[in-house]
Motif scaffolding. Sequence first.
Motif, mmCIF file in Angstrom:
data_model
loop_
_atom_site.group_PDB
_atom_site.id
_atom_site.type_symbol
_atom_site.label_atom_id
_atom_site.label_comp_id
_atom_site.label_asym_id
_atom_site.label_seq_id
_atom_site.Cartn_x
_atom_site.Cartn_y
_atom_site.Cartn_z
ATOM 1 N N UNK A 115 -11.269 68.229 27.431
ATOM 2 C CA UNK A 115 -10.602 67.035 27.964
ATOM 3 C C UNK A 115 -11.283 66.612 29.260
ATOM 4 N N UNK A 116 -11.497 65.307 29.366
ATOM 5 C CA UNK A 116 -12.081 64.735 30.579
ATOM 6 C C UNK A 116 -11.117 63.673 31.102
ATOM 7 N N UNK A 117 -10.845 63.699 32.405
ATOM 8 C CA UNK A 117 -9.997 62.682 33.026
ATOM 9 C C UNK A 117 -10.840 61.758 33.888
ATOM 10 N N UNK A 118 -10.617 60.464 33.713
ATOM 11 C CA UNK A 118 -11.212 59.466 34.612
ATOM 12 C C UNK A 118 -10.149 59.119 35.644
ATOM 13 N N UNK A 119 -10.466 59.355 36.896
ATOM 14 C CA UNK A 119 -9.499 59.170 37.979
ATOM 15 C C UNK A 119 -9.888 57.941 38.793
ATOM 16 N N UNK B 253 -17.936 65.824 26.549
ATOM 17 C CA UNK B 253 -16.764 64.965 26.517
ATOM 18 C C UNK B 253 -16.948 63.616 27.162
ATOM 19 N N UNK B 254 -18.164 63.331 27.622
ATOM 20 C CA UNK B 254 -18.421 62.055 28.293
ATOM 21 C C UNK B 254 -19.732 61.480 27.747
ATOM 22 N N UNK C 80 -7.227 59.970 30.165
ATOM 23 C CA UNK C 80 -7.705 61.194 29.514
ATOM 24 C C UNK C 80 -8.572 60.859 28.303
ATOM 25 N N UNK C 81 -9.697 61.530 28.192
ATOM 26 C CA UNK C 81 -10.572 61.445 27.018
ATOM 27 C C UNK C 81 -10.581 62.828 26.358
ATOM 28 N N UNK D 177 -13.004 64.581 36.103
ATOM 29 C CA UNK D 177 -12.546 65.969 36.120
ATOM 30 C C UNK D 177 -12.470 66.463 34.681
ATOM 31 N N UNK D 178 -13.002 67.659 34.426
ATOM 32 C CA UNK D 178 -13.047 68.191 33.065
ATOM 33 C C UNK D 178 -12.277 69.497 32.959
#
Length: 353
Positions: A321-325, A241-242, A337-338, A289-290
């Motif tokens: 889903x991957x979140x960039x914080x 996811x990244x 969110x990706x 965070x995934x």
Amino acid sequence: MLIPAAVTTARTAVAAPLKVATGGKEATVSREQLAAGLRFVSDGKGGLRPSFDAAEVAPGLAKALLIAAPKDASFMIVKGRPQVVPSRPGRGIDVKALGPAIAQAVAGGVRRVELPAVARQPRVTTAQARKLGVKEKVSSFTTRHPCCAPRVTNIHRIADIVDGHVVRPGETFSLNGVVGKRDKARGFVEAPMILNNRFVNDVGGGVSQFATTMFNAVFFGGFEDVQHRAHQYYISRYPAGRESTVSYPQPDFRWRNDSRYGVLIKTSYTSTSVTVDFWSTKRYEIESKSSGRYAIKPVTELTESGPDCIPMGGVEGFAIDVWRIFKKDGKVVRKQRFHTVYDPEPRLTCKGS
């Protein structure tokens, strides 16, 4: 309707190509280009005079009549700190003088224009570079790969091309725009890539590993993702996811420097890894965070034959889903969110044809 004298001038103007020269170099403006740019305007005395719009021919002539290319200001890393390497102006045709000069030649029935060479300024000058705020490493990412396959040559080649590129504040970086079409003339070789659900050999195959490495430098640098597309199938050497694929002309990988500072891209590699470092002024601490994998799709079994068949190992499809914080001073200021969906890669067995 053109008056007779203007009609005669127009016919003469497009009867043959026109030569443009500067600094010992010469280029041609074709009859079609002359016809497209030629206009007639009032001469203020009741008649008409020729005018030439050089917008269409200027880029080609500027390239063909470039005597010395300008050199952008760049950076070198000395003892862990960026230092500016001064820019250098180039020399080439005076683009602003093209239109009036061609119009004057047309009016006089002349088929050759000589223009003086003028300074051509670099994209990034020394003064601009010193004001960019390139002072510290703001992100770095490394991906790994097996040694010595043809794709490694392509990964190293694209890294060399991008190394040292400066992305100015507000500018959008396009990987295809900077690198261009991958070809053998510039050292790219044939290697496997995914096309139409299968692995095929193509010149430049494997450069998506570099796109993925840069995507993660963008991710952890806190810069704006403009365009990226994940691989069709999950590849275990990349973070799920990244990651990003790239081909020419599409899909491209693009990101925007949405900061007030410049971004210096530095690349490096070994026989088994490639690294992308971003140097700028740090704005955020970034965490990733995934979710777990969900919507799992099973592997299918296929058998094909033919000399171009490349086996495929088979990998489950899934969503993630991957979140960039984004954090400042330890506090969360934004989350992004990706969402990525991978198709199942078939387990393909190749039989001799």
